[in-house]
Design an enzyme around this catalytic site. Structure first.
Site, short mmCIF file in Angstrom:
data_model
loop_
_atom_site.label_atom_id
_atom_site.label_comp_id
_atom_site.label_asym_id
_atom_site.label_seq_id
_atom_site.Cartn_x
_atom_site.Cartn_y
_atom_site.Cartn_z
N SER A 27 -86.70 11.79 16.67
CA SER A 27 -87.84 11.03 17.20
C SER A 27 -89.16 11.69 16.89
O SER A 27 -90.21 11.27 17.40
CB SER A 27 -87.69 10.86 18.72
OG SER A 27 -87.71 12.14 19.36
N ASN A 114 -84.59 16.86 28.96
CA ASN A 114 -84.67 15.69 29.85
C ASN A 114 -85.88 15.76 30.76
O ASN A 114 -86.61 14.78 30.93
CB ASN A 114 -83.39 15.58 30.69
CG ASN A 114 -82.16 15.33 29.84
OD1 ASN A 114 -82.24 15.22 28.63
ND2 ASN A 114 -81.01 15.26 30.50
N THR A 159 -110.60 -28.33 34.14
CA THR A 159 -109.20 -28.22 34.52
C THR A 159 -108.42 -29.15 33.61
O THR A 159 -108.92 -30.22 33.23
CB THR A 159 -108.95 -28.62 36.00
OG1 THR A 159 -109.26 -30.01 36.16
CG2 THR A 159 -109.80 -27.79 36.96
N HIS A 160 -107.23 -28.75 33.20
CA HIS A 160 -106.43 -29.52 32.23
C HIS A 160 -107.21 -29.76 30.93
O HIS A 160 -106.98 -30.74 30.23
CB HIS A 160 -105.99 -30.87 32.81
CG HIS A 160 -105.29 -30.76 34.13
ND1 HIS A 160 -103.94 -30.51 34.23
CD2 HIS A 160 -105.74 -30.85 35.41
CE1 HIS A 160 -103.59 -30.47 35.50
NE2 HIS A 160 -104.66 -30.67 36.24
N SER A 281 -113.71 -17.79 5.38
CA SER A 281 -112.54 -18.37 4.73
C SER A 281 -112.54 -18.01 3.25
O SER A 281 -113.60 -17.98 2.61
CB SER A 281 -112.53 -19.89 4.89
OG SER A 281 -111.58 -20.49 4.03
N ASN A 289 -114.90 -17.93 11.20
CA ASN A 289 -113.71 -17.91 12.04
C ASN A 289 -113.79 -16.85 13.14
O ASN A 289 -114.23 -15.72 12.87
CB ASN A 289 -112.47 -17.65 11.18
CG ASN A 289 -112.25 -18.71 10.12
OD1 ASN A 289 -112.54 -19.88 10.36
ND2 ASN A 289 -111.76 -18.32 8.96
N TYR A 321 -80.25 10.61 32.63
CA TYR A 321 -80.75 10.48 31.26
C TYR A 321 -79.70 9.94 30.31
O TYR A 321 -78.54 10.35 30.33
CB TYR A 321 -81.26 11.82 30.72
CG TYR A 321 -81.89 11.67 29.36
CD1 TYR A 321 -83.20 11.22 29.24
CD2 TYR A 321 -81.16 11.90 28.20
CE1 TYR A 321 -83.77 11.03 27.99
CE2 TYR A 321 -81.72 11.71 26.95
CZ TYR A 321 -83.03 11.27 26.85
OH TYR A 321 -83.59 11.07 25.61
N GLN A 326 -84.97 7.33 24.56
CA GLN A 326 -85.81 7.78 23.46
C GLN A 326 -86.71 6.65 22.97
O GLN A 326 -87.74 6.90 22.35
CB GLN A 326 -84.94 8.30 22.32
CG GLN A 326 -85.71 8.92 21.17
CD GLN A 326 -84.82 9.71 20.23
OE1 GLN A 326 -84.43 10.83 20.53
NE2 GLN A 326 -84.47 9.11 19.11
N LYS A 329 -91.10 5.92 24.22
CA LYS A 329 -92.41 6.38 23.77
C LYS A 329 -93.10 5.41 22.83
O LYS A 329 -94.32 5.25 22.88
CB LYS A 329 -92.26 7.76 23.10
CG LYS A 329 -91.94 8.87 24.11
CD LYS A 329 -91.53 10.15 23.45
CE LYS A 329 -90.10 10.11 22.94
NZ LYS A 329 -89.11 9.94 24.02
#
Length: 462
Positions: A27, A114, A159-160, A281, A289, A321, A326, A329
């Site tokens: 790792s 550990n 709303t909606h 673009s 954009n 453990y 592993q 992370k």
């Protein structure tokens, strides 16, 4: 077999490990980011075992100085990772032995990878959480500044995705700042839970040499020590919480980004994004954009995936453990990296965008005041359900007459209800509409300014 014996666990084995397994098991490519925390934790642990007589003063100083040299190599970029370096712990201990000799082998006395890795991660995440809090506060400060300065700008509230009622632009800004304030509070609470020391738990049963874990915690800046060694070596609640925190925060930022993407279209033109946070673009020269916002929206999915994936990993584990952990992370680092970038980009977007007050005001229409008509009747004593029906009939009447509601003659309105009077003219004022919402959390100017003060106080931005 020489490389095999160099592994921290190699003494028990006589057969060679498949090279692919060595690579699969390693790792170091991910956890090398913990080099500082691993060295700091090791130096503090060396002091802890020295206090109980397992190291002489000279041996302790040799280990401390040797680890300082290892740290210098990491900081200067000269540290060389070897094939036998499974992880950051193996790498640092191997290099320490090269520098100071066999004394380095005493450092791991009573300690397991550990409890070591859990300690490293907590130290790293504590600092990372602090940096994210700073980024969040900077973003929220921009929300608050703009809400204060642009408080008189009115816009449609939706709303909606349909125009609903008249609100202040500042009220919309603060709706997102309110979500982020909860995210900040959650991260602050999480940081406190992160700051608990697992070191001294060993592999599972604890430490047999009577080290002072409370003093060790103090040396490393932890607030306290974990309660149970079996639990602490396999506990990854903080990683699950952190990835969930990232998920929820990204959801809030995605919603904000989506609003701005819509508002930036030609059809709305409520805002104008800075060129610094837009792209063009490759085919259509006229395009501008909102890629910064689309990437914020898109990266939310990546964070969601980290959270969901890690929860599935945890769900399948027995206690203490297991090597599956592993995988913790990568999700932690990725969540941090994405949120760190997104929060800073979001701050830049919000700082530099321009709001088109004429366009937001021009998008207001009288049909958005239908609820205000109902409220007008309520103030005349009409029950709300009846007032709501009458307001609907006013809308219908205006449509049939092909005019606006404000153009309806009073006589026609009174044919619906004698509660209508000439003072109904006040209802057609948009500023009058927003100013009636004076309760806490409403869109009146007084209420908005109070929201600003509450958010500033609650998030330590005063």
């Amino acid at each position: 077999m020489e490389g095999e014996k160099a592994l921290l666990w190699g003494g028990r084995f006589t057969g060679a490990t498949d090279p692919l397994m060595v690579q699969f098991n390693a790792s170091i490519g991910v956890d090398k980011r913990l080099f500082l925390e691993d060295i700091q934790g090791s130096q503090a642990y060396a002091k802890a075992i020295a206090r109980v007589g397992l190291l002489t003063d000279d041996e302790l100083q040799s280990i401390i100085d040797g680890l300082d040299k290892v740290l210098e190599e990491w900081n200067s970029g000269t540290f060389e990772i070897q094939k036998t370096d499974e992880d950051i712990h193996t790498a640092n201990e191997r290099r320490l032995k090269e520098l100071i000799g066999a004394i380095a082998g005493k450092l791991h006395t009573g300690r397991s990878r550990n409890d070591q890795v859990s300690t490293d991660m907590r130290m790293w995440l504590y600092k990372a959480s602090g940096r994210l809090q700073d980024f969040l506060k900077k973003l929220m400060a921009v929300f608050i500044e703009r809400a204060t300065v642009e408080v008189d700008i009115l816009m449609p509230g939706y709303t909606h995705l349909q125009r609903a009622q008249v609100v202040r632009w500042s009220h919309w800004l603060l709706s997102h700042a309110s979500s982020l304030s909860r995210d900040l509070q959650r991260l602050q609470q999480l940081q406190k839970r992160v700051n608990v020391l697992p070191l001294g738990s060993g592999a599972i049963a604890g430490n047999p040499f009577g080290i002072d874990r409370e003093l060790l915690a103090k040396d490393l800046g932890f607030d306290g020590v974990s309660l149970n060694s079996m639990d602490s070596t396999g506990d990854r609640d903080i990683i699950a919480e952190f990835t969930f925190w990232g998920t929820l925060t990204m959801m809030h930022l995605s919603k904000w980004a989506e609003d701005l993407i819509i508002y930036s279209t030609k059809e709305f033109s409520f805002i104008h994004l800075s060129d610094a946070y837009s792209t063009g673009s490759s085919l259509m020269p006229q395009k501008k954009n909102p890629d910064s916002l689309e990437l914020i929206r898109g990266k939310a999915g990546s964070v969601f995936g980290k959270c969901a994936g890690f929860l599935v990993t945890l769900k399948g584990l027995p206690s203490t453990y297991n090597k599956d952990l592993q995988e913790d992370k990568q999700g932690m680092f990725d969540t941090y990296d994405i949120l760190s970038a997104v929060l800073q980009i979001a701050t830049g977007v919000l700082t530099t965008l321009q709001v088109n007050a004429c366009q937001t005001h021009g998008a207001l229409s009288e049909d958005m005041l239908a609820t205000d008509v109902a409220y007008y009747l309520v103030r005349k004593g009409v029950p709300f359900r009846e007032a709501h029906g009458l307001a609907g009939k006013v809308v219908q009447l205006a449509e049939s007459e092909k005019c606006s509601m404000s153009e309806l003659p009073l006589g026609k309105l009174q044919s619906l209800s004698l509660s209508f009077d000439s003072d109904l003219a006040n209802v057609w004022d948009y500023n009058h509409s927003v100013e009636q919402y004076t309760s806490a959390g409403g869109t009146s100017k007084e209420s908005v300014m109070k929201q600003i003060e509450n958010i500033k106080a609650g998030c330590g931005l005063v």
